[in-house]
Design an enzyme around this catalytic site. Structure first.
Site, PDB file in Angstrom:
ATOM      1  N   ASP A 134      13.165   9.767   4.738  1.00 31.60           N
ATOM      2  CA  ASP A 134      13.432   8.449   4.154  1.00 31.60           C
ATOM      3  C   ASP A 134      14.598   7.711   4.807  1.00 31.60           C
ATOM      4  OD1 ASP A 134      13.056   6.305   2.339  1.00 31.60           O
ATOM      5  OD2 ASP A 134      14.663   7.086   1.084  1.00 31.60           O
ATOM      6  N   CYS A 191     -10.926  -3.554  -1.660  1.00 36.44           N
ATOM      7  CA  CYS A 191     -10.087  -3.523  -2.869  1.00 36.44           C
ATOM      8  C   CYS A 191      -8.743  -4.217  -2.625  1.00 36.44           C
ATOM      9  CB  CYS A 191      -9.853  -2.076  -3.301  1.00 36.44           C
ATOM     10  SG  CYS A 191      -8.805  -1.913  -4.771  1.00 36.44           S
ATOM     11  N   CYS A 194      -3.920  -3.706  -5.864  1.00 31.90           N
ATOM     12  CA  CYS A 194      -2.463  -3.583  -5.748  1.00 31.90           C
ATOM     13  C   CYS A 194      -1.815  -4.940  -5.492  1.00 31.90           C
ATOM     14  CB  CYS A 194      -2.083  -2.588  -4.664  1.00 31.90           C
ATOM     15  SG  CYS A 194      -2.700  -3.010  -3.011  1.00 31.90           S
ATOM     16  N   CYS A 214      10.338  -7.328  -3.935  1.00 27.84           N
ATOM     17  CA  CYS A 214       9.746  -6.132  -4.548  1.00 27.84           C
ATOM     18  C   CYS A 214      10.664  -5.602  -5.645  1.00 27.84           C
ATOM     19  CB  CYS A 214       9.529  -5.064  -3.480  1.00 27.84           C
ATOM     20  SG  CYS A 214       8.869  -3.513  -4.097  1.00 27.84           S
TER      21      CYS A 214
END
Length: 374
Positions: A134, A191, A194, A214
Site C-alpha cells: 500500500d 455492469c 458501482c 471519494c
C-alpha cells in the site's frame, strides 16, 4: 533446484503460510498505467497520499536496478460482522470500513511477504528482494492485475474470481526470473452499479476515480469536509464500502479464515459520543491496532460529529456545544457548529450567534456566517 521448480515450491509454501493468492509478473514498466497517472495528475484527481514520483511508481527497475520479476499476493478479508451492535437514539454508532477491521493489514500482509522473502533467500541467498504494501511506490492494483490475481474493476478495485474484491494486496520485487502469469480477462461486462451508487460520484469513468471526492479519502483528510459531501458521509467514520457492497461479484462472499482480520464489533462500530471524548492515549488503546487509526484521532472525531448530524442525535447537543466553545481545533469547532445547525434548526442559531462573538479563526467564522445567512 532450477527456477521453474522453485517457483512451484514457492507457490506451495505461500499456501502453507496462509496466502490466498499468489501471482508473478515481469519487472517491465507499466506503460499504460504511467499515462493514466499523468492524466490523473493533470486532472487533479490524485488524493495526495500517493508516492509523488510517477516514474518510480510505474517502473520497478527504478526502485531496484536488479529487478527481474514482481510477485503479487492477496489475502482475503471478511465482509460480514457477527453480532453487530445497532444504533439507537442516544447510542448512535459510527462504522469503520471493512478494510480497517481487525489488525492493520499493512502489518498482516507484510508479515506474509517477509516469510516469502526468507524462503527465497534460503534457497537463493544472493537474490535481491524488496517488499511493499500500500504505502510502497508501486501501484498494488496494477501489479496484481498483471500478475493474474484479478481484474481491475470499474471502481478501481481488484476483483478476484474466488474472493471478490475483499482482498488485501502486496508485492515483492525480486531479481529472480520467475515465469509470469497471464492476466485475468475483465469480467465486469456492462455492469455500472458501482458507478451508479457512488455517494459523491467520485468514479467519474470506468476505472477512473477523482480521489479528492471519494468518501474513503474525505474521511482521512484533516480539513473541513466540503459542505456538498457532508451529508453523503452518513455514519462512516473511516473509509467507504459502497462500491464494493453493491458489486454483484461480491454477493455472498465472506471469508473468515484469517483470525487476525476478524472485527471486534465494539471497535469497528463505536459509540459516537464516546469517540468525541476519547483522549490520545485511549484512542491508541482502542483503535491503534487498526489501519483506520493511521491519521490519528482528529479526522475520526470530525467524522463522528458529522455522523451525529446524520442521525439528528439531539442527545449529543451538549457535547457538541462544548466542542464548539472549548475545543482548540478549528476544524472540530467548525464541524460541531455545523452539526448543531443540522440537529437543532430552531434553536441552534441562537447558540451559533453567541459563538460568533468569541470565535477568532477564519475557517470557523466563515462556517458560522454561512449558517447564519440561511
Amino acid at each position: 533446484m532450477n527456477i521453474k521448480e522453485f517457483q512451484k515450491e514457492l507457490i506451495l509454501y505461500s499456501k502453507e503460510i496462509g496466502i490466498d493468492k499468489i501471482g508473478f509478473t515481469t519487472a517491465d514498466p507499466f506503460v499504460t498505467l504511467k499515462s493514466r497517472l499523468y492524466k490523473q495528475q493533470e486532472l487533479n484527481y490524485q488524493s495526495g497520499f500517493e508516492a509523488k514520483d510517477i516514474e518510480r511508481r510505474t517502473d520497478a527497475r527504478k526502485i531496484m536496478s536488479e529487478a527481474h520479476s514482481i510477485i503479487a499476493i492477496a489475502l482475503a478479508y471478511p465482509s460480514k460482522m457477527k453480532d453487530a451492535p445497532k444504533s439507537k437514539k442516544g447510542s448512535t454508532r459510527g462504522i469503520f470500513c471493512r478494510a480497517s477491521w481487525g489488525e492493520d493489514y499493512h502489518i498482516v500482509v507484510k508479515k506474509k511477504l517477509l516469510q516469502l522473502e526468507s524462503f527465497i533467500l534460503l534457497h537463493y541467498p544472493n537474490a535481491k528482494v524488496q517488499s511493499m504494501v500500500d504505502t510502497g511506490e508501486l501501484v498494488d492494483r496494477a501489479v496484481a492485475e498483471r500478475a493474474g490475481i484479478g481484474w481491475s474493476a470499474k471502481n478501481c478495485s481488484i476483483i478476484t474470481p474466488e474472493y471478490g474484491s475483499y482482498v488485501y494486496l502486496g508485492e515483492m520485487i525480486t531479481s529472480l526470473p520467475f515465469e509470469p502469469d497471464t492476466p485475468i480477462e475483465d469480467q465486469c461486462g456492462e455492469c455500472t452499479k458501482c458507478m451508479d451508487v457512488c455517494p459523491t460520484s467520485a468514479i467519474v469513468a470506468p476505472g477512473q476515480l477523482n480521489a479528492k471526492n471519494c468518501i474513503a479519502f474525505l474521511t482521512q483528510s484533516k480539513e473541513m469536509i466540503p459542505l456538498e459531501f457532508r451529508k453523503e458521509i452518513g455514519n462512516r467514520i473511516y473509509g467507504c464500502d459502497t462500491c464494493q457492497t453493491i458489486c454483484p461479484k461480491n454477493k455472498g462472499i465472506n471469508f473468515t479464515h484469517h483470525e487476525e482480520m476478524e472485527p471486534d464489533p465494539e471497535t469497528v462500530k463505536p459509540l459516537l459520543r464516546s469517540v468525541l471524548k476519547v483522549s490520545n492515549r485511549e484512542f491508541k488503546r482502542q483503535f491503534g491496532q487498526m489501519s483506520g487509526s493511521w491519521r490519528g484521532k482528529n479526522p475520526i472525531q470530525r467524522n463522528a460529529i458529522i455522523a451525529l448530524a446524520h442521525f439528528k442525535d439531539d442527545t449529543a447537543l451538549d457535547d457538541l456545544k462544548d466542542l464548539a466553545i472549548h475545543d482548540v481545533r478549528p476544524v472540530i469547532r467548525g464541524t460541531a457548529i455545523w452539526a448543531i445547525s443540522e440537529i437543532d434548526r430552531e434553536n441552534g442559531a441562537i447558540f451559533i450567534n453567541e459563538c460568533l462573538k468569541t470565535e477568532t479563526d477564519e475557517i470557523v467564522i466563515e462556517e458560522i456566517n454561512r449558517i447564519l445567512s440561511k
